[in-house]
Each structure stands twice: as C-alpha cells, then as structure tokens.
Design a protein around this motif. Sequence first.
Motif, PDB file in Angstrom:
ATOM      1  N   VAL A 149       0.848  -1.193   0.000  1.00  0.00           N
ATOM      2  CA  VAL A 149       0.000   0.000   0.000  1.00  0.00           C
ATOM      3  C   VAL A 149       0.881   1.239   0.000  1.00  0.00           C
ATOM      4  O   VAL A 149       2.046   1.194   0.370  1.00  0.00           O
ATOM      5  CB  VAL A 149      -0.953   0.028   1.220  1.00  0.00           C
ATOM      6  CG1 VAL A 149      -1.923  -1.128   1.151  1.00  0.00           C
ATOM      7  CG2 VAL A 149      -0.168  -0.003   2.532  1.00  0.00           C
ATOM      8  N   ARG A 150       0.285   2.378  -0.403  1.00  0.00           N
ATOM      9  CA  ARG A 150       1.064   3.614  -0.490  1.00  0.00           C
ATOM     10  C   ARG A 150       0.346   4.772   0.164  1.00  0.00           C
ATOM     11  O   ARG A 150      -0.878   4.787   0.247  1.00  0.00           O
ATOM     12  CB  ARG A 150       1.255   3.987  -1.969  1.00  0.00           C
ATOM     13  CG  ARG A 150       2.082   3.062  -2.765  1.00  0.00           C
ATOM     14  CD  ARG A 150       2.394   3.738  -4.099  1.00  0.00           C
ATOM     15  NE  ARG A 150       2.199   2.844  -5.213  1.00  0.00           N
ATOM     16  CZ  ARG A 150       2.240   3.227  -6.467  1.00  0.00           C
ATOM     17  NH1 ARG A 150       2.407   4.491  -6.758  1.00  0.00           N
ATOM     18  NH2 ARG A 150       2.097   2.350  -7.435  1.00  0.00           N
ATOM     19  N   GLY A 151       1.144   5.758   0.587  1.00  0.00           N
ATOM     20  CA  GLY A 151       0.596   7.019   1.084  1.00  0.00           C
ATOM     21  C   GLY A 151      -0.266   6.871   2.325  1.00  0.00           C
ATOM     22  O   GLY A 151      -0.256   5.849   3.000  1.00  0.00           O
ATOM     23  N   ASP A 152      -1.018   7.912   2.627  1.00  0.00           N
ATOM     24  CA  ASP A 152      -1.941   7.912   3.755  1.00  0.00           C
ATOM     25  C   ASP A 152      -3.369   7.945   3.245  1.00  0.00           C
ATOM     26  O   ASP A 152      -3.636   8.354   2.110  1.00  0.00           O
ATOM     27  CB  ASP A 152      -1.697   9.135   4.665  1.00  0.00           C
ATOM     28  CG  ASP A 152      -0.352   9.078   5.372  1.00  0.00           C
ATOM     29  OD1 ASP A 152       0.115   7.951   5.639  1.00  0.00           O
ATOM     30  OD2 ASP A 152       0.229  10.150   5.644  1.00  0.00           O
ATOM     31  N   LEU A 153      -4.289   7.552   4.095  1.00  0.00           N
ATOM     32  CA  LEU A 153      -5.705   7.575   3.757  1.00  0.00           C
ATOM     33  C   LEU A 153      -6.151   9.017   3.518  1.00  0.00           C
ATOM     34  O   LEU A 153      -5.759   9.927   4.245  1.00  0.00           O
ATOM     35  CB  LEU A 153      -6.503   6.959   4.912  1.00  0.00           C
ATOM     36  CG  LEU A 153      -8.007   6.804   4.704  1.00  0.00           C
ATOM     37  CD1 LEU A 153      -8.294   5.829   3.578  1.00  0.00           C
ATOM     38  CD2 LEU A 153      -8.661   6.322   6.010  1.00  0.00           C
ATOM     39  N   ASP A 154      -7.002   9.223   2.498  1.00  0.00           N
ATOM     40  CA  ASP A 154      -7.511  10.566   2.232  1.00  0.00           C
ATOM     41  C   ASP A 154      -9.020  10.624   2.481  1.00  0.00           C
ATOM     42  O   ASP A 154      -9.650   9.632   2.856  1.00  0.00           O
ATOM     43  CB  ASP A 154      -7.172  11.016   0.809  1.00  0.00           C
ATOM     44  CG  ASP A 154      -7.804  10.130  -0.266  1.00  0.00           C
ATOM     45  OD1 ASP A 154      -8.757   9.370   0.054  1.00  0.00           O
ATOM     46  OD2 ASP A 154      -7.361  10.194  -1.426  1.00  0.00           O
ATOM     47  N   HIS A 155      -9.576  11.812   2.269  1.00  0.00           N
ATOM     48  CA  HIS A 155     -10.985  12.081   2.555  1.00  0.00           C
ATOM     49  C   HIS A 155     -11.906  11.092   1.846  1.00  0.00           C
ATOM     50  O   HIS A 155     -12.834  10.542   2.455  1.00  0.00           O
ATOM     51  CB  HIS A 155     -11.298  13.519   2.111  1.00  0.00           C
ATOM     52  CG  HIS A 155     -12.727  13.933   2.264  1.00  0.00           C
ATOM     53  ND1 HIS A 155     -13.231  14.493   3.424  1.00  0.00           N
ATOM     54  CD2 HIS A 155     -13.769  13.864   1.392  1.00  0.00           C
ATOM     55  CE1 HIS A 155     -14.524  14.749   3.252  1.00  0.00           C
ATOM     56  NE2 HIS A 155     -14.868  14.398   2.039  1.00  0.00           N
ATOM     57  N   PHE A 156     -11.656  10.850   0.566  1.00  0.00           N
ATOM     58  CA  PHE A 156     -12.555   9.990  -0.209  1.00  0.00           C
ATOM     59  C   PHE A 156     -12.323   8.512   0.092  1.00  0.00           C
ATOM     60  O   PHE A 156     -13.260   7.717   0.110  1.00  0.00           O
ATOM     61  CB  PHE A 156     -12.382  10.280  -1.702  1.00  0.00           C
ATOM     62  CG  PHE A 156     -12.723  11.694  -2.057  1.00  0.00           C
ATOM     63  CD1 PHE A 156     -14.041  12.108  -2.145  1.00  0.00           C
ATOM     64  CD2 PHE A 156     -11.724  12.638  -2.271  1.00  0.00           C
ATOM     65  CE1 PHE A 156     -14.372  13.420  -2.449  1.00  0.00           C
ATOM     66  CE2 PHE A 156     -12.033  13.953  -2.582  1.00  0.00           C
ATOM     67  CZ  PHE A 156     -13.365  14.348  -2.670  1.00  0.00           C
ATOM     68  N   GLY A 157     -11.067   8.152   0.350  1.00  0.00           N
ATOM     69  CA  GLY A 157     -10.777   6.768   0.709  1.00  0.00           C
ATOM     70  C   GLY A 157     -11.414   6.365   2.023  1.00  0.00           C
ATOM     71  O   GLY A 157     -11.714   5.192   2.253  1.00  0.00           O
TER      72      GLY A 157
END
Length: 441
Positions: free
Chosen positions: A213-221
């Motif tokens: 997995v990559r990055g951090d969780l965002d608003h839409f995720g």
Amino acid sequence: MSAPRPTVVSAARRRTALDALRRGAVPESGLDLLATGLDRFETALDAELDAVASGASVFKAVRGEYGSGKTFFTRWLGERAKQRSFAVSEIQISETETPLHKLETVYRRLTERLATASFPPSALRPVADAWFYALEEDALADGADEQDLDGAVEKLLTARLTEVSRHAPSFATALRGYRAALAEGDEATAAAVLAWLGGQPHVAAAARRSAGVRGDLDHFGALGFLQGLLTVLRDSGHRGLFVVLDEVETLQRVRSDARDKALNALRQLIDEVHSGRFPGLYLVITGTPAFFDGQQGVQRLAPLAQRLATDFTTDPRFDNPRAVQLRLTGFTQESLTSLGVNIRDLYASGAAAPDRIKTLADDAYIGDLARAVGGSLGGKVGVAPRLFLKKLVGDVLDRIDQFEDFDPRQHYRLTVTSNELTDVERNLAAAASADGIDLEL
C-alpha cells in the motif's frame, strides 16, 4: 417516568456508574441503571437498531441545549446497540483534533474509539483477528484442508470485499499484508499495517511497502474504508456499527471556508447512509438547537437543512421518535428529583446501611438538593444534572454511608466553587450570584 432497572445489579456495574457520577462525568456503561424519561424513545429506536442489524442503515440527529443529556442519551442508545452485538464508537468533533471536513480524520478516530461488548477501544485488532478466524472456519466448512487453507481464505477475502474494493482496493490489500506479516511472525510490521488500515498517518514506509500500500488515507478513501470495516464487522459476528459524532455544533466556531466544507461533508455522509452504501451503520450526530436552526450552522447549507428538517412546533410530548431529528427537552425539577431518587436507590442497594441512606436522603431531601443546585445555576434546572449528581453521590450519599452520625440536613450546606464548573455552568452561577440565591437546605 424512569426506565425499569434490573432487579439485581452487579457490584462492578454499580461501582462503575457511581464512580463516574462522583467525578461529574457521564458513565461509559450502565446507563440503563440511570435512565429517566427515555422510555418514549425505546420502541422506535429499538426497531431502527433491529433494522440496521438486518442490513439497513440509519442516520439520526439529536438536538438539545447544554445539560439536556445528549451524551447520556447517545451512550444509552449505544448500550442498547451493544446488547444487539453491535460495535460502537463515540467521536468528539473538534476544529483541531477531529475536523468534520476531513473524513479521514473522522475514520481514524472511529477506529481508535471502536469498542465491542468484549473489547474496549481500540477493538480494531480483535475484530480483524476474529474476521480471519471466521474466514478460516468458513473455508474449512467448505471442504478446504490445512494444505490449501491459505488459498481458500484468500478467495473468500476477495469475494467478501469485492464491493469494497471497487471504491478502496487498498483496504483488502492491507488486510492481506497484515495476515502475511502475522504468518511470518513479524509483529512490528503487522501492527504497523493494521495502524495504516485504521487511518493512522506516518506509518513506516517499509511496512507499507511490505503490505503493498502507499501514502496515507484521504478524505474519499475514508468512506471506502468505512464500508470495508462494516463488512469485516459483520463477518466477524457483529450485527452492525453504532457511531456517534458528538458536539457537531463546534462547526459554528470555525472559519467560514472550513465550516462550509464540514457542512457539505455532513450532507455527503447523510446521502451515503440513505443510499444504502453502508449496510449495518447507525450514525448519530448531536448538536444544540442553535446549530440546527441558526445561520452559522445547518441553515447555511440549504440541501443539508432540507435533509434534517423536522417539525418541532407541537408539544414535545408528541415528538416523533422515528423522525430524522430528535429533541431532548432537558430536565425539570420533577424529573431531576426522580433521577436523584433512582441514584439514591442504586447507591443504597450496595451500601452497608441502606435504610439509613434512604431515611436521611429521603425523596424530600433529594428534591431540596435538586432545587438548590438549580438555584446555584440561575434557576436553570435543565443544565443542573451533572453538578447535582456529583454533589448527591460525592457530598451526601458517600458521607451518609461512611459516617453514622452524619445528617445532611444538619451537617451539609451546598457549596459550588468556580473551579468545579464548566464554562456554561460558571456563567449561569455568576448570573445567579448577582440575584443572591439562598442555597440553604
């Protein structure tokens, strides 16, 4: 009218409830022991919880002034949800810690506060472990043997999360990474991957890479991850998820651009719940009447106001508990006294000398104390419950229980100091002091 209490109450439940009241706090559990005047909501709300347990979803807004019992009400309803095998999560909305317009932060707090009947917060890991155990049991029941168990579990994982993966494919990927780390005995990576799955930022890059997995969780995720969490909860034996977004009225104090984003996020959440995207979710928000009716709150966004519109022009006795918005009217002198009598009886049931407690703190005395506490807050009985119960348990009942010669009418005079008050209570007390209210009992 008070809700019927169990005839036998365990010492632990009694102690937990009374300890919280002694501190001036709302108990985390045992709310059924204290409930007063909530019976008018029971039938409709129980029916909604049962519908959610069967795959429906519900959104509810609870309105009430400070001290009207919003936190008590939502925890009481959360306990009823737990009794139906729901997981629960209570989230405080705040501009700095949990801004509503950043749903990834709301989701993170949700997983941090996630609790079940068996596990306190955070119950995310026990829930995930129970889900994989359930998948293994299902695979074995379908005829898989030990050698091909991993492959069978993978197929089930993919099938169960098909809908979730359309919106948030990394949710299933992270679960696979968590299970793989556990199988390899790499506890540090497993814990890091699960933290990422719970929306935590700043997870070590190595752990994210190992899980794919990559990055951090965002608003839409975040909405996709909520969908995934509901699936995992259901398959691990939980019939639903009860979530409270508390103190949403704090949105009125943030910058106008952030407020508009937050109100729109709330509108989006309501629409997603009503669309059926989140089967098994019972979502509650709480706020003051000013938030729901004022131009700095819900009325600022017309589509949101339309979704929450509820008729409160009739007598509160005829409020519809099935409506999207519920009104808590707060305590009267009579209902506050009734609550005090309930607490007195609960206390006496575990005391060494119950008759002395009931005699010295009789119904008339409790009524006098409730009146005096209300007087110390400018006659605002509706905001008095927290302070009244704190004084009743900590100053009166504890002393009767411990000192045989203590008589509250002779040896106790109510005192209210500024440092034990909240800001709202302090303002009311200041107004009362100008009027010279007599606190003698």
